[in-house]
Each structure stands twice: as structure tokens, then as C-alpha cells.
Design an enzyme around this catalytic site. Structure first.
Site, short mmCIF file in Angstrom:
data_model
loop_
_atom_site.label_atom_id
_atom_site.label_comp_id
_atom_site.label_asym_id
_atom_site.label_seq_id
_atom_site.Cartn_x
_atom_site.Cartn_y
_atom_site.Cartn_z
N ASP A 3 0.84 -1.20 0.00
CA ASP A 3 0.00 0.00 0.00
C ASP A 3 0.87 1.25 0.00
OD1 ASP A 3 0.58 0.78 2.83
OD2 ASP A 3 -0.48 -1.09 3.28
N CYS B 56 7.04 -7.78 -21.52
CA CYS B 56 8.21 -6.94 -21.78
C CYS B 56 8.66 -6.13 -20.57
CB CYS B 56 7.96 -6.02 -22.97
SG CYS B 56 6.74 -4.71 -22.65
N HIS C 46 8.30 -5.57 -1.57
CA HIS C 46 7.34 -6.50 -2.18
C HIS C 46 6.50 -5.84 -3.26
CE1 HIS C 46 7.45 -9.40 1.53
NE2 HIS C 46 8.50 -9.51 0.74
N GLY D 160 5.10 -4.35 13.31
CA GLY D 160 3.98 -5.08 12.74
C GLY D 160 4.33 -6.16 11.74
N THR D 161 5.50 -6.77 11.89
CA THR D 161 5.87 -7.84 10.98
C THR D 161 5.92 -9.18 11.71
OG1 THR D 161 7.63 -8.71 9.55
CG2 THR D 161 8.30 -7.23 11.33
N SER E 38 1.59 0.03 16.74
CA SER E 38 2.40 1.12 16.19
C SER E 38 1.80 2.47 16.53
CB SER E 38 2.52 0.98 14.68
OG SER E 38 1.27 1.15 14.03
N ASN F 259 5.30 -4.70 18.40
CA ASN F 259 4.30 -5.68 17.96
C ASN F 259 3.51 -6.16 19.17
OD1 ASN F 259 2.93 -7.97 16.81
ND2 ASN F 259 4.52 -8.07 15.24
N PRO F 260 2.18 -6.12 19.10
CA PRO F 260 1.39 -6.62 20.23
C PRO F 260 1.60 -8.11 20.50
CG PRO F 260 0.00 -5.36 18.72
CD PRO F 260 1.32 -5.60 18.03
N GLU F 261 2.04 -8.84 19.47
CA GLU F 261 2.23 -10.28 19.59
C GLU F 261 3.72 -10.63 19.58
OE1 GLU F 261 -0.37 -12.15 20.08
OE2 GLU F 261 -1.82 -10.54 19.68
#
Length: 237
Positions: free
Chosen positions: A89, A115, A104, A177-178, A221, A203-205
Site C-alpha cells: 500500500d 516486456c 514486495h 507489525g511484521t 504502532s 508488535n502486540p504479539e
């Protein structure tokens, strides 16, 4: 100070962007992620893959940057900030970040599948998701595809090289957040650590990276990033 931010799907999810790990609803609820994110799927059903990515392209207009994106952009006032993102995004750019490296690819870039020439022509309108849309054709006869990295495809070398340089030259790296499981991007925090650069995970996790970083903050974040640079001396001791 040189700061490199490594952002993943969790950061965009805070803005309401669905991730591949989310359960999609409606028309795309039963879509196999591999079928819409692989060159094999594109060869078999380009009209279905094109419809899915075109819908995601337009869907982004309904969401905006969150406080985390805006905080990273604000850091530019007193620091050299590079953003290395796995997200396709444009939320970092819309928040105001000037140096964003998309390892990515991007939902907002398109190219010919034969082409490779970039495409900036008109796109079909899509007020609601549909199952299939024929992709535009290039002058060479190839089909126009989203310029994103699908399973099994190499990362764009220019973006990757800039990302490696940004990580290697940083004074601090912030991983946001990864999931830390998608390589080669997941190896960038270890590159920073190998250079003796402090790495802060937001990261929350818990992730596979959590045990190796300098500091892990169990926050979102939008909560952690505003004011983080000012807190660094105390956090890092």
C-alpha cells in the site's frame, strides 16, 4: 540520527487494511491466497487475479494512515528516516514519509508481464468487487499486471539494495507489525544486529524475532511510535 523502520502487514492492519492472514469476506472468502499471489495463478486465471488486485487498489482509498504512519513521517524533522516496507500500500507515503522502499512492490504500480514496461494508462472503474476483469493489454501483446512480488518471484533488486544499505547505515532499526517469518525481508533485523545496531520491535504479539532484538515493545504502532525517538535514550539505557 539515522533511523530505519521495517514495517509489515500489522502496521497497515491498524488502518483497516486486511492481510492475507485475515479471513476475507464476501466474494473472496474462499479464494486460495496462492491462486491470487503467484505467477502460476496469473497464467491460469489472469482475469481473476487482476480483479482481486484492482479491487485492493481501489479499496485503499477508503483507509488512511494511522498515528504510527504519521509518527514515522514526523521523525524526519530531526532524523534521517528510511522506511523499508513489506506492504504494497501507499500509507507511508500518504503520511508524508519521503524515503520508502517497497521490497514486495506496490498496488499503485503496474507493468507488462511480457516486456516489463511500466504501465500508466487508464484502469477500469470498480465500485464493488467482482470475480473477474480482463487486464489491459500492452502494445507488445502482453498483459498488464500489478507490480507486486508474487510467491516464487525475486524481490526488486533496486529496492532490496536500498533497503540493505538503509539497514546497514542505521543508528537504530525499528521493526513494526511484521510476523518475522517472510524471507528474505525477515532477515533484515538480523543484519542490523550483526552490525551492532540496536533493534526495537513494536508488535502486540510475540514473534520469532522477539528473543533476539535489543528491546521488544508489546504495543501497537499507533501507541508506541509517537514519541518513541524521544524515549529512546531511556529505553535503551
Amino acid at each position: 540520527m539515522r533511523v530505519t523502520v521495517l514495517s509489515g502487514a500489522g502496521m497497515s492492519a491498524e488502518s483497516g487494511v486486511p492481510t492475507f492472514r485475515d479471513v476475507e469476506t464476501g466474494l473472496w472468502a474462499k479464494v486460495d491466497p496462492y491462486e491470487i499471489s503467484s505467477s502460476d495463478g496469473w497464467r491460469r486465471h489472469p482475469e481473476k487475479v487482476w480483479a482481486w488486485y484492482l479491487w485492493r487498489h481501489y479499496m485503499m482509498k477508503s483507509v488512511g494512515p494511522n498515528d504510527g504512519h504519521r509518527a514515522v513521517a514526523a521523525w524526519q524533522d530531526g532524523a534521517e528516516v528510511h522506511v523499508v516496507t513489506q506492504n504494497v500500500d501507499d500509507l507511508h507515503e500518504r503520511a508524508g514519509s519521503g524515503q520508502v522502499h517497497h521490497v514486495h512492490g506496490s498496488l499503485f504500480s503496474f507493468r507488462c508481464d511480457r516486456c516489463g514496461v511500466p504501465y500508466d494508462g487508464p484502469l477500469p472503474a470498480m465500485p464493488e468487487p467482482v470475480e473477474s476483469v480482463d487486464p489491459p493489454q500492452c502494445r507488445c501483446g502482453g498483459l498488464i499486471r500489478p507490480d507486486v512480488v508474487w510467491f516464487g518471484e525475486p524481490l526488486p533488486s533496486d529496492q532490496w539494495d536500498r533497503s540493505v544499505e538503509a539497514v546497514s547505515r542505521a543508528d537504530v532499526a525499528v521493526v513494526v507489525g511484521t510476523s518475522a517469518v517472510v524471507y528474505p525481508a525477515a532477515g533484515l533485523p538480523d543484519l542490523a544486529l550483526a552490525h551492532g545496531i540496536p533493534v526495537i520491535e513494536v508488535n502486540p504479539e510475540e514473534t520469532p524475532l522477539s528473543d533476539r532484538v535489543t528491546l521488544s515493545l508489546r504495543e501497537t504502532s499507533a501507541t508506541a511510535l509517537p514519541g518513541l525517538l524521544q524515549r529512546l535514550p531511556a529505553l535503551l539505557g
